[in-house]
Design an enzyme around this catalytic site. Structure first.
Site, PDB file in Angstrom:
ATOM      1  N   GLY A  20      35.890  44.001  41.088  1.00 43.49           N
ATOM      2  CA  GLY A  20      35.409  43.392  42.318  1.00 43.49           C
ATOM      3  C   GLY A  20      34.503  44.319  43.094  1.00 43.49           C
ATOM      4  O   GLY A  20      34.185  45.435  42.674  1.00 43.49           O
ATOM      5  N   ASP A  41      41.281  42.948  35.738  1.00 48.04           N
ATOM      6  CA  ASP A  41      40.596  41.941  36.544  1.00 48.04           C
ATOM      7  C   ASP A  41      40.567  40.615  35.797  1.00 48.04           C
ATOM      8  O   ASP A  41      40.425  40.592  34.573  1.00 48.04           O
ATOM      9  CB  ASP A  41      39.163  42.385  36.876  1.00 48.04           C
ATOM     10  CG  ASP A  41      38.643  41.766  38.154  1.00 48.04           C
ATOM     11  OD1 ASP A  41      38.425  40.530  38.168  1.00 48.04           O
ATOM     12  OD2 ASP A  41      38.451  42.491  39.142  1.00 48.04           O
ATOM     13  N   THR A  45      36.791  36.414  40.950  1.00 45.60           N
ATOM     14  CA  THR A  45      35.754  36.811  41.913  1.00 45.60           C
ATOM     15  C   THR A  45      35.096  38.127  41.514  1.00 45.60           C
ATOM     16  O   THR A  45      34.039  38.459  42.038  1.00 45.60           O
ATOM     17  CB  THR A  45      36.323  36.943  43.341  1.00 45.60           C
ATOM     18  OG1 THR A  45      37.399  37.896  43.339  1.00 45.60           O
ATOM     19  CG2 THR A  45      36.842  35.601  43.834  1.00 45.60           C
ATOM     20  N   ARG A 116      58.652  50.589  37.044  1.00 42.97           N
ATOM     21  CA  ARG A 116      58.947  50.985  35.659  1.00 42.97           C
ATOM     22  C   ARG A 116      58.308  52.321  35.291  1.00 42.97           C
ATOM     23  O   ARG A 116      58.860  53.086  34.500  1.00 42.97           O
ATOM     24  CB  ARG A 116      58.469  49.889  34.686  1.00 42.97           C
ATOM     25  CG  ARG A 116      59.232  48.581  34.776  1.00 42.97           C
ATOM     26  CD  ARG A 116      58.969  47.676  33.586  1.00 42.97           C
ATOM     27  NE  ARG A 116      57.600  47.223  33.472  1.00 42.97           N
ATOM     28  CZ  ARG A 116      57.099  46.155  34.083  1.00 42.97           C
ATOM     29  NH1 ARG A 116      57.878  45.424  34.878  1.00 42.97           N
ATOM     30  NH2 ARG A 116      55.839  45.787  33.892  1.00 42.97           N
ATOM     31  N   TYR A 155      45.786  33.144  52.617  1.00 44.57           N
ATOM     32  CA  TYR A 155      45.407  34.550  52.571  1.00 44.57           C
ATOM     33  C   TYR A 155      46.155  35.367  53.620  1.00 44.57           C
ATOM     34  O   TYR A 155      46.786  36.377  53.312  1.00 44.57           O
ATOM     35  CB  TYR A 155      43.904  34.668  52.788  1.00 44.57           C
ATOM     36  CG  TYR A 155      43.347  36.063  52.618  1.00 44.57           C
ATOM     37  CD1 TYR A 155      43.272  36.666  51.362  1.00 44.57           C
ATOM     38  CD2 TYR A 155      42.852  36.775  53.715  1.00 44.57           C
ATOM     39  CE1 TYR A 155      42.731  37.937  51.201  1.00 44.57           C
ATOM     40  CE2 TYR A 155      42.305  38.043  53.560  1.00 44.57           C
ATOM     41  CZ  TYR A 155      42.257  38.624  52.312  1.00 44.57           C
ATOM     42  OH  TYR A 155      41.728  39.884  52.152  1.00 44.57           O
TER      43      TYR A 155
END
Length: 348
Positions: A20, A41, A45, A116, A155
């Site tokens: 991004g 990714d 976007t 982890r 969002y």
């Protein structure tokens, strides 16, 4: 002031959302200091073009994956940066359910991965957690004025929930998690159609189109150049001990949208009018970060003035728009002192 440890050479760092706008600049900076970078990714976007120059770098690896899906890495991880979420209203509202799940399920998956591996974790949160703020400037202890049912809630509330996950994992001593609340950021590699105010106005000016202002244009924003933000993100990840609180990262220089438009018009010579459109629902009226905490804890503050950052951004868009067929773009104009009369230096 807490001590900021200098990062050792040779960390293995996963950057979710690394293709991004901000993520690709972060990948550049991490590789530049000698880290191995694993970029994850989904390209919803992000763009391969943003990381194409890194493809032949021996320390860079790219994985196409949605963070909402289970992710395992077969090598030790030292750090995980989570920047995996659409960040502009048109993009995150295009699929609001996926936006919410990226914030919650995606963050949960990455926190589990950090647990982890015993990796430090940094969550890229947002100034949108403050909503349309009743407090100005916004301090980290302000709890916000957010609509939990409006079109921006996927969002705003998704990022608030992601913060809650991070601090629950931190309090449970399961993950060394840190949270950055990012204010408006701009610079090269923004998408021309992402709907953010800087990219909108710059692209319209370069194409000779009217500049679209939503609302009266008297609403304010604070604009942080991407290199400044990346420096803040890395400082927050590396600071010891963990601050245990969210940290605002942004430029406290405050401009109205009308001022921003006039600065851009002064730097791009095309004759462009201003066109006013209705303000979107729940759009904040004022936005400026209080960065006292970042200054104290990280010894960080932005250094790139708005006019200087806009010049770099305009040049990048001009070059990229010129590559498109049948697109005529204006040539950016540079005053002798670079800054337009309306532009105060960043941070003033």
């Amino acid at each position: 002031m807490l001590q900021v440890n200098r990062p050792r050479i040779g960390k293995t760092v996963l950057v979710a959302g690394g293709a991004g706008f901000v993520g690709s600049h972060l990948c550049d900076a991490l590789l530049g200091r000698g880290d191995t970078v694993i970029c994850v990714d989904s390209y919803i976007t992000g763009s391969r073009d943003n990381v194409r120059p890194l493809m032949n770098h021996p320390g860079f690896r790219l994985i196409e994956r949605d963070v909402c899906d289970f992710l395992e890495i077969d090598e030790p991880l030292d750090q995980i940066f989570n920047l995996a979420c659409a960040a502009s209203p048109p993009q995150y509202q295009a699929d609001p359910v996926h936006t919410m799940m990226t914030c919650v399920a995606g963050t949960g998956n990455l926190l589990a991965l950090a647990e982890r591996h015993g990796a430090c974790f940094l969550q890229a949160s947002t100034s949108e957690v403050y909503g349309d703020p009743a407090e100005h400037p916004q301090r980290e202890d302000y709890r916000g004025n957010v609509s939990c049912t409006g079109p921006r809630a996927c969002y705003d509330e998704g990022k608030r929930a992601a913060e809650a996950l991070c601090f629950d994992m931190l309090r449970g001593a399961r993950v060394d998690a840190r949270v950055a609340r990012i204010f408006n950021t701009y610079g090269p590699r923004m998408q021309a159609n992402d709907g953010r105010i800087v990219s909108n106005l710059v692209v319209q000016a370069l194409l000779g189109k009217p500049l679209t202002i939503y609302g009266s244009g008297t609403q304010t924003r604070s604009f942080c150049y991407v290199s400044d933000l990346v420096g803040g993100l890395m400082a927050l990840m590396d600071v010891r001990p963990n601050p245990g609180v969210p940290v605002n990262l942004g430029n406290p220089g405050e401009f109205t949208i009308n001022e921003l438009a006039q600065i851009i018009r002064s730097m791009v010579p095309a004759r462009t009018a201003l066109v006013y459109r209705p303000l979107p629902k729940d759009d904040p009226q004022r936005r400026r970060p209080d960065i006292s905490r970042a200054t104290q804890l990280l010894d960080w503050q932005p250094t790139v003035p708005l006019a200087e950052g806009l010049a770099q951004t305009i040049d990048w868009f001009a070059a990229n728009l010129a590559e498109r067929p049948r697109k005529r773009t204006a040539v950016p104009r540079r005053p002798s002192n670079t800054a337009a009369p309306q532009a105060a230096p960043a941070g003033n």
